[in-house]
Design a protein around this motif. Structure first.
Motif, mmCIF file in Angstrom:
data_model
loop_
_atom_site.group_PDB
_atom_site.id
_atom_site.type_symbol
_atom_site.label_atom_id
_atom_site.label_comp_id
_atom_site.label_asym_id
_atom_site.label_seq_id
_atom_site.Cartn_x
_atom_site.Cartn_y
_atom_site.Cartn_z
ATOM 1 N N LYS A 42 0.708 -1.097 -0.045
ATOM 2 C CA LYS A 42 0.168 0.279 0.054
ATOM 3 C C LYS A 42 0.728 1.182 -0.072
ATOM 4 C CE LYS A 42 -3.481 -2.538 2.745
ATOM 5 N NZ LYS A 42 -4.125 -2.812 4.328
ATOM 6 N N PRO A 43 0.692 2.012 -0.775
ATOM 7 C CA PRO A 43 1.643 3.704 -0.700
ATOM 8 C C PRO A 43 1.384 4.056 1.277
ATOM 9 C CG PRO A 43 -0.819 4.126 -1.775
ATOM 10 C CD PRO A 43 -0.760 2.609 -1.441
ATOM 11 N N LEU A 118 4.941 -12.961 1.299
ATOM 12 C CA LEU A 118 5.234 -12.593 0.172
ATOM 13 C C LEU A 118 4.726 -11.141 -0.055
ATOM 14 C CD1 LEU A 118 4.774 -13.743 -2.549
ATOM 15 C CD2 LEU A 118 2.422 -14.421 -2.923
ATOM 16 N N LEU A 119 4.827 -10.574 -0.567
ATOM 17 C CA LEU A 119 4.482 -9.406 -1.529
ATOM 18 C C LEU A 119 3.795 -9.433 -2.456
ATOM 19 C CD1 LEU A 119 7.824 -7.455 0.151
ATOM 20 C CD2 LEU A 119 5.716 -7.877 1.400
ATOM 21 N N ARG A 120 2.855 -8.545 -2.111
ATOM 22 C CA ARG A 120 2.037 -8.286 -3.865
ATOM 23 C C ARG A 120 1.660 -6.366 -4.578
ATOM 24 N NH1 ARG A 120 -3.464 -12.208 -4.155
ATOM 25 N NH2 ARG A 120 -4.170 -10.406 -2.376
ATOM 26 N N LEU A 121 1.912 -7.090 -5.038
ATOM 27 C CA LEU A 121 1.791 -5.529 -5.557
ATOM 28 C C LEU A 121 0.711 -5.289 -7.370
ATOM 29 C CD1 LEU A 121 3.359 -2.976 -5.780
ATOM 30 C CD2 LEU A 121 4.442 -3.690 -7.284
ATOM 31 N N LEU A 450 3.782 -6.194 -14.390
ATOM 32 C CA LEU A 450 4.284 -7.627 -13.681
ATOM 33 C C LEU A 450 3.990 -8.232 -14.177
ATOM 34 C CD1 LEU A 450 4.430 -5.561 -10.260
ATOM 35 C CD2 LEU A 450 4.916 -7.187 -9.748
ATOM 36 N N PRO A 451 4.325 -9.450 -14.891
ATOM 37 C CA PRO A 451 3.636 -10.636 -14.945
ATOM 38 C C PRO A 451 2.763 -11.594 -14.823
ATOM 39 C CG PRO A 451 6.353 -10.590 -15.781
ATOM 40 C CD PRO A 451 5.341 -9.772 -14.370
ATOM 41 N N HIS A 452 1.690 -12.135 -14.858
ATOM 42 C CA HIS A 452 0.910 -12.421 -13.907
ATOM 43 C C HIS A 452 1.653 -14.184 -13.640
ATOM 44 C CE1 HIS A 452 -2.959 -14.821 -12.423
ATOM 45 N NE2 HIS A 452 -2.430 -15.874 -13.154
ATOM 46 N N MET A 453 1.465 -14.100 -12.505
ATOM 47 C CA MET A 453 1.979 -15.136 -11.620
ATOM 48 C C MET A 453 1.339 -16.089 -10.979
ATOM 49 S SD MET A 453 5.440 -15.426 -9.571
ATOM 50 C CE MET A 453 6.699 -15.715 -10.861
ATOM 51 N N GLU A 454 0.414 -17.309 -10.998
ATOM 52 C CA GLU A 454 -0.674 -18.080 -9.907
ATOM 53 C C GLU A 454 0.333 -17.852 -8.698
ATOM 54 O OE1 GLU A 454 -3.587 -18.939 -10.036
ATOM 55 O OE2 GLU A 454 -3.278 -18.535 -11.985
ATOM 56 N N LEU A 455 -0.771 -17.503 -7.618
ATOM 57 C CA LEU A 455 -0.338 -17.707 -6.266
ATOM 58 C C LEU A 455 0.103 -19.522 -5.975
ATOM 59 C CD1 LEU A 455 -2.262 -15.322 -4.072
ATOM 60 C CD2 LEU A 455 0.446 -15.653 -4.086
ATOM 61 N N PRO A 456 0.690 -20.039 -4.513
ATOM 62 C CA PRO A 456 0.506 -21.593 -4.746
ATOM 63 C C PRO A 456 -1.177 -21.465 -3.373
ATOM 64 C CG PRO A 456 2.585 -20.400 -3.543
ATOM 65 C CD PRO A 456 1.705 -19.277 -4.986
#
Length: 461
Positions: A42-43, A118-121, A450-456
C-alpha cells in the motif's frame, strides 16, 4: 583510501553489489511455497495523497542501488543510521529503509520472526520479505532524527522541520510496526514506457560504462526538466577540478512521488534525453538514467544517498551545488558542500564522507554559484565575471510561473526542443506540474507492470 583518479570504475559501496532478483519461474514457485502469508503493498499517504510507495525501495535494494543494504532494517541498524549515519556493519548510509505495516494488518497476517511474507503489487506476486525481526517505532521521532534539528545539528539546520516538508511527512506517516529482513524479487517487473529506455541498474550501468570505455564518470542529480543552467553545469563540471576530464556525464533522475509543483517524471527523463538528442551535449558523453526513490529533499542527508546510489552505479564523481536536493529553508543553502568539504560532526562526520571509515570512493565536485549574465550573454561565476550587480539567477518558481501563464520561456532559459517535451506531457496529462491528480493517478499505474503469476494453493485462502 585508494585514489579514485586511477582509471578504473569505483567498487560498489560496501564492497559487493547486491542483486536479489530471481528470474527462474520454477525457483520463484519454490520460494513462494515457503511463505506464510500474503500482503498487498500500500502507498504511504499524507492527508490522502501518496507520498511514498515501499515498492520503490524494494526495487532499489534488490537491484543494488542501495548496496550494501539488503532489505528492511533491523532495529539495531535503524538506531545506528539515525545516530551515526552508519549501518551496524560500519558502512555509511543516511536514511531508514523500512517495511512498515499497521497494527491491524500485522494482527491479520499472523507472522513473526522466521516467517516469510509474500508481497503483492498491482495484484501480482512481486517479492518476498524474510522476516528477521518485528519491532515498533514512533514515526514522529524517526522523522525528527532523520533530518535533524537546530539544537542537535546547529552547523546546518536552520529551522525545525514541519508539515511543509515532503520528506519529513513521509517518515511522520509511517505505520508503527516494522518487519525487518531481506527482500527478494521473485517476479521481475517490466519497466513501463517512457522509463524503460532509461533503466540502468548498477550491474547494467557498469556494463554500459565499460562498453563505452568510460572509467571516470560524473553524476548529475536531478528532479527537474533541464534548463540551460543545468546544461552549463554538466558541461563545465565535467572539465574542472580533478575530473581530467570526465569520460561520461550521467544524469540520474529520481523517479517517484515528489512534492506538488515539481515536474512529472516523464517530462524530466525525456527532457534530459533531449539535451543530447538535440546535440547540445555529445550523445557519446551523456547518458540519462533513473533511480526509483520517493525523494526526501534532505539536502546534506540526501547527498549521502545520492553517493550510495551513484557509486554503486560505477560513478566516480558527483556534482553538488547550492541547495542540493533541498526544499524550503530548513538547511543552510551550502549544507551539502559543507558536508563534502569538511564534514558535519553532529551528523557523524568529522571529515568529508570520502575520508571517513566506511565512506565513499566517489569524490565531490562542489560547484560555485553561477548565474546568467545579460552583459556577457553567458553563464558566469563570481571568479570570472565583473557584472554581478546585473546578474540574473535562475529561479525555479519564476520559470514555473512563466509556464503556468502559458508563456514560452526564452531560449536563454529552456532549449526549444526541451520545452517541447514539457508541452508534450502537459498535453498528455492536462497540467504541466505535479498535483494531487497526478500523484493519485501515477500511484495506480506506477512505473512497472508485473507478469501474471499464480499464487500457491495455501496462499489463496
Amino acid at each position: 583510501m585508494p585514489d579514485v583518479r586511477i582509471k578504473t570504475l569505483p567498487p560498489p559501496h560496501g564492497g559487493k553489489l547486491v542483486e536479489r532478483v530471481v528470474r527462474d519461474p520454477e525457483m520463484a514457485r519454490k520460494l513462494m511455497q515457503k511463505c506464510s502469508a500474503v500482503y498487498d503493498i500500500k502507498p504511504t499517504l499524507f492527508k490522502g495523497n501518496p507520498v511514498r510507495n515501499v515498492y520503490r525501495e524494494i526495487m532499489s535494494v534488490c537491484y543494488g542501488f542501495f548496496s550494501p543494504v539488503e532489505g528492511s532494517m533491523t532495529k539495531a541498524d535503524l538506531e545506528s543510521v539515525l545516530e551515526k549515519r552508519r549501518l551496524t556493519s560500519g558502512w555509511v548510509f543516511p536514511y531508514p529503509i523500512l517495511f512498515d505495516i499497521s497494527e491491524e494488518d500485522f494482527k491479520k497476517l499472523g507472522v513473526g520472526a522466521g516467517d516469510w511474507l509474500l508481497l503483492r503489487l498491482k495484484g501480482e506476486p512481486f517479492a518476498i520479505l524474510e522476516i528477521e525481526e518485528v519491532y515498533e517505532i514512533a514515526p514522529g521521532e524517526v522523522a525528527v532524527r532523520t533530518f535533524g534539528t537546530p539544537e542537535h545539528n546547529p552547523e546546518v539546520v536552520k529551522v525545525p522541520f514541519d508539515q511543509k516538508h515532503t520528506g519529513y511527512n513521509i517518515y511522520c506517516s509511517l505505520n508503527p510496526i516494522i518487519l525487518a529482513g531481506k527482500y527478494t524479487i521473485i517476479n521481475e517487473p517490466k519497466i513501463r514506457p517512457p522509463f524503460d529506455r532509461f533503466w540502468y541498474p548498477p550491474k547494467r550501468s557498469r556494463e554500459e560504462f565499460e562498453k563505452r570505455g568510460w572509467t571516470t564518470v560524473i553524476a548529475h542529480q536531478t528532479r527537474n526538466v533541464p534548463h540551460t543552467g543545468h546544461e552549463a553545469l554538466m558541461k563545465n563540471a565535467a572539465y574542472i577540478g580533478d575530473i581530467e576530464p570526465s569520460h561520461g556525464i550521467v544524469v540520474n533522475a529520481i523517479v517517484g512521488a515528489k512534492r506538488i509543483g515539481d515536474f512529472p517524471d516523464e517530462a524530466i527523463v525525456e527532457g534530459h534525453e533531449m539535451v543530447h538528442l538535440a546535440g547540445y551535449i555529445k550523445p557519446e558523453r551523456h547518458l540519462v538514467t533513473f533511480t526509483l526513490w520517493d525523494m526526501r529533499y534532505g539536502n546534506p542527508i540526501e547527498s549521502l544517498i545520492h553517493a550510495v546510489i551513484r557509486q554503486n552505479m560505477g560513478i566516480s564523481f558527483h556534482m553538488f551545488g547550492r541547495d542540493h536536493a533541498a526544499l524550503g529553508e530548513y538547511y543552510d543553502i551550502y549544507a551539502t558542500q559543507i558536508l563534502w568539504s569538511k564534514g558535519i560532526p553532529s551528523f557523524g562526520f568529522d571529515a568529508p564522507p570520502y575520508a571517513v571509515e566506511g565512506g565513499f570512493y566517489l569524490r565531490p565536485q562542489n560547484i560555485a554559484e553561477f548565474w546568467y549574465c545579460p552583459k556577457c550573454l553567458e553563464f558566469a561565476y563570481s571568479a570570472n565575471c565583473n557584472h554581478k550587480g546585473i546578474y540574473s539567477r535562475y529561479s525555479g518558481s519564476f520559470i514555473r510561473g512563466l509556464i503556468n501563464e502559458g508563456v514560452t520561456p526564452p531560449p536563454q532559459i529552456y532549449r526549444p526542443e526541451v520545452y517541447k517535451v514539457v508541452v508534450k506531457w502537459w498535453q498528455k496529462f492536462g497540467y504541466p506540474f505535479n498535483n494531487e491528480k497526478y500523484l493519485k493517478e501515477r500511484e495506480e499505474r506506477l512505473e512497472v507492470d508485473l507478469p501474471h503469476m499464480e499464487l500457491p494453493a495455501h496462499l489463496k485462502k
